[in-house]
Scaffold this active site. Structure first.
Site, PDB file in Angstrom:
ATOM      1  N   GLU A  56       6.511  -5.300 -11.514  1.00  0.00           N
ATOM      2  CA  GLU A  56       5.827  -6.322 -10.712  1.00  0.00           C
ATOM      3  C   GLU A  56       4.958  -7.252 -11.537  1.00  0.00           C
ATOM      4  O   GLU A  56       4.215  -8.066 -10.969  1.00  0.00           O
ATOM      5  CB  GLU A  56       4.962  -5.622  -9.659  1.00  0.00           C
ATOM      6  CG  GLU A  56       3.579  -5.206 -10.115  1.00  0.00           C
ATOM      7  CD  GLU A  56       3.528  -4.194 -11.256  1.00  0.00           C
ATOM      8  OE1 GLU A  56       2.496  -4.121 -11.933  1.00  0.00           O
ATOM      9  OE2 GLU A  56       4.522  -3.482 -11.490  1.00  0.00           O
ATOM     10  N   CYS A  95       4.156   3.605 -14.390  1.00  0.00           N
ATOM     11  CA  CYS A  95       3.159   3.834 -15.436  1.00  0.00           C
ATOM     12  C   CYS A  95       2.547   5.232 -15.285  1.00  0.00           C
ATOM     13  O   CYS A  95       3.221   6.222 -15.518  1.00  0.00           O
ATOM     14  CB  CYS A  95       2.108   2.724 -15.413  1.00  0.00           C
ATOM     15  SG  CYS A  95       1.203   2.541 -16.972  1.00  0.00           S
ATOM     16  N   HIS A 111       6.073  -2.180 -16.018  1.00  0.00           N
ATOM     17  CA  HIS A 111       5.600  -2.786 -14.774  1.00  0.00           C
ATOM     18  C   HIS A 111       6.626  -3.790 -14.242  1.00  0.00           C
ATOM     19  O   HIS A 111       6.653  -4.944 -14.669  1.00  0.00           O
ATOM     20  CB  HIS A 111       4.262  -3.492 -14.999  1.00  0.00           C
ATOM     21  CG  HIS A 111       3.108  -2.554 -15.152  1.00  0.00           C
ATOM     22  ND1 HIS A 111       2.346  -2.116 -14.090  1.00  0.00           N
ATOM     23  CD2 HIS A 111       2.607  -1.926 -16.245  1.00  0.00           C
ATOM     24  CE1 HIS A 111       1.420  -1.274 -14.514  1.00  0.00           C
ATOM     25  NE2 HIS A 111       1.554  -1.150 -15.828  1.00  0.00           N
TER      26      HIS A 111
END
Length: 366
Positions: free
Chosen positions: A316, A220, A314
Site C-alpha cells: 500500500e 511487515c 508494503h
C-alpha cells in the site's frame, strides 16, 4: 516520519534538501474513502531527524507549517548542516547503530559509553504505538475485517475501507479468538521493533490459523507474527531493507501475484524470517528478496485448506511503487467469497433437511 514503524529511531535523510514542500494539515474525514488523517499517523513517530539542508520556506499549496515548526510542535529534535552522506557510509559499513544528537557544548564532550545509550529494540515498541481502544471504520462496509494493530500506517486502513470493508481495529495483544466468528477476515499490520516481543500475539494468531478457516493477511510486523505462529524464527538483520524500489521474486502464484515475476516494492524492516529447509508443514515461501535473498513473504499451501498470506514489504506504500497493491483486492475478495459460502451453507442445509428421503417419498406414493 509519521510511520509508527520508525518509533524510537533517528532518521537520517540522504536527500540533500528536505522540507521544501512543507507539512499539510493532517486531518481527513472518516468515511468510505479515508481514515481521519492525511499522513500515516496523527503525530511524528521517530525520535529525531538529521538532514543536510532544511528548507526554512515551503512552497506546497496545502502546507501550513515548515518541517522545523512541525518538529518543534511535536517536541522532536532535529539537526541540519550535517554531511548525511558520511553518516550513510558509516551506517552502511556497520549496520543500524545506536546514536545521539548532540549540539553546542554537548558535541565536544566525550561520547557516552555503550551501555549508556538507550536501545529501543529492547523495549516493546508495539505496545507504545498500538491503539488502546477498539474502534470501527466504514461500519456500513459489505465485509467485516478485524485488524490487529501493531502500529498501523493509515494507508493500510485506507486501502481496506476503499475496498468497502468494515474495519474494526483491535489492540495488538487482543485475543481475536474470542470474537472471530463476527468477522470475515483478519489483517495484521506493520509495527516497530522486535517481533519476538509480541509472542502473546503470535500464540493467539497460531490458534486462529489452526481453528479458523477464513482469510488472514499480514504486512511487515504482521508477516513476522504469522511466520512465528507457523513455526519459523525471526532474526535481526545487520542492515535491514529500507526505501523504495526493492525487487522481490514471487515463488508462488496467488490472486494477482504470478510466480516467477519480479515485483518492485517499498520496504522498511530491520527483522526478517529465517528461510528454513524444509518449511513448516502447510506453509511455503511466497517472495524472496532479489538483493539479499531474505524472505519477503510466506503463504499457506493450497493443500492446507487455509488462506493465509504474509508479506514483508508494503503493497500500500503511499509514495509507490504499487506493483502489489492488488493484494488488498485479493484479500478482500477472498473474504467476500468465504462470507458468501458461509452465508449460503445454513440455507442449503435447511433446504436439504426439508427434502423427503426416498423411502418416505415412496411410502407417500403408495
Amino acid at each position: 516520519m509519521t510511520d509508527p514503524s520508525y518509533r524510537g529511531q533517528i532518521l537520517v535523510f540522504t536527500t540533500p534538501l528536505i522540507g521544501n514542500y512543507g507539512v499539510p494539515r493532517n486531518v481527513a474525514p472518516y468515511d468510505s474513502q479515508d481514515v481521519g488523517v492525511v499522513l500515516e499517523a496523527k503525530g511524528i513517530q521517530c525520535a529525531a531527524v538529521i538532514v543536510a539542508d532544511v528548507a526554512a520556506r515551503y512552497s506546497h499549496h496545502k502546507a501550513i507549517e515548515s518541517l522545523a515548526e512541525w518538529c518543534q510542535r511535536h517536541d522532536v529534535p532535529g539537526i541540519t548542516g550535517v554531511d548525511t552522506r558520511a553518516v550513510t557510509r558509516l551506517l552502511r559499513d556497520q549496520g543500524t547503530t545506536l546514536g545521539r544528537v548532540a549540539i553546542g557544548a554537548d558535541a565536544s564532550l566525550p561520547p557516552p559509553q555503550e551501555h549508556e545509550y538507550w536501545d529501543p529494540s529492547k523495549e516493546n515498541l508495539v505496545a507504545q504505538v498500538s491503539t488502546r481502544e477498539q474502534y470501527t471504520l466504514n461500519p456500513t462496509g459489505d465485509v467485516k475485517i478485524a485488524v490487529l494493530d501493531f502500529g498501523s500506517k493509515a494507508n493500510i486502513l485506507r486501502s481496506l475501507v476503499r475496498r468497502n470493508a468494515a474495519v474494526t481495529v483491535l489492540p495488538w495483544n487482543f485475543d481475536f479468538n474470542t470474537i472471530r466468528d463476527q468477522f470475515d477476515g483478519l489483517f495484521l499490520t506493520n509495527g516497530p521493533g522486535d517481533p519476538n516481543s509480541c509472542m502473546e500475539a503470535a500464540l493467539n494468531v497460531r490458534r486462529t490459523i489452526q481453528e479458523w478457516n477464513k482469510p488472514v493477511f499480514g504486512i511487515c510486523m504482521g508477516h513476522q507474527i504469522i511466520g512465528i505462529a507457523a513455526g519459523l524464527d525471526a532474526y535481526r538483520m545487520t542492515f535491514g531493507n529500507r526505501g523504495h524500489n526493492q525487487p522481490v521474486l514471487a515463488l508462488s502464484s496467488s490472486g494477482s501475484i504470478t510466480a516467477g515475476r519480479v515485483y518492485v516494492t517499498s520496504q522498511n524492516h530491520q527483522y526478517a524470517l529465517k528461510l528454513h529447509d524444509p518449511f513448516p508443514e502447510g506453509w511455503e515461501p511466497f517472495f524472496i528478496n532479489c538483493n539479499d535473498s531474505s524472505v519477503e513473504g510466506i503463504k499457506s499451501t493450497n493443500d492446507s485448506g487455509k488462506r493465509v498470506w504474509g508479506v514483508q514489504f508494503h503493497p500500500e506504500s503511499a509514495g509507490g511503487p504499487l506493483d502489489t497493491i492488488e493484494m488488498f483486492t485479493d484479500f478482500v475478495n477472498e473474504c467476500r467469497a468465504r462470507k458468501t459460502n458461509s452465508d449460503s451453507s445454513p440455507m442449503l442445509e435447511k433446504r436439504q433437511n426439508l427434502e423427503p428421503t426416498p423411502q418416505l417419498a415412496a411410502a407417500g406414493a403408495a
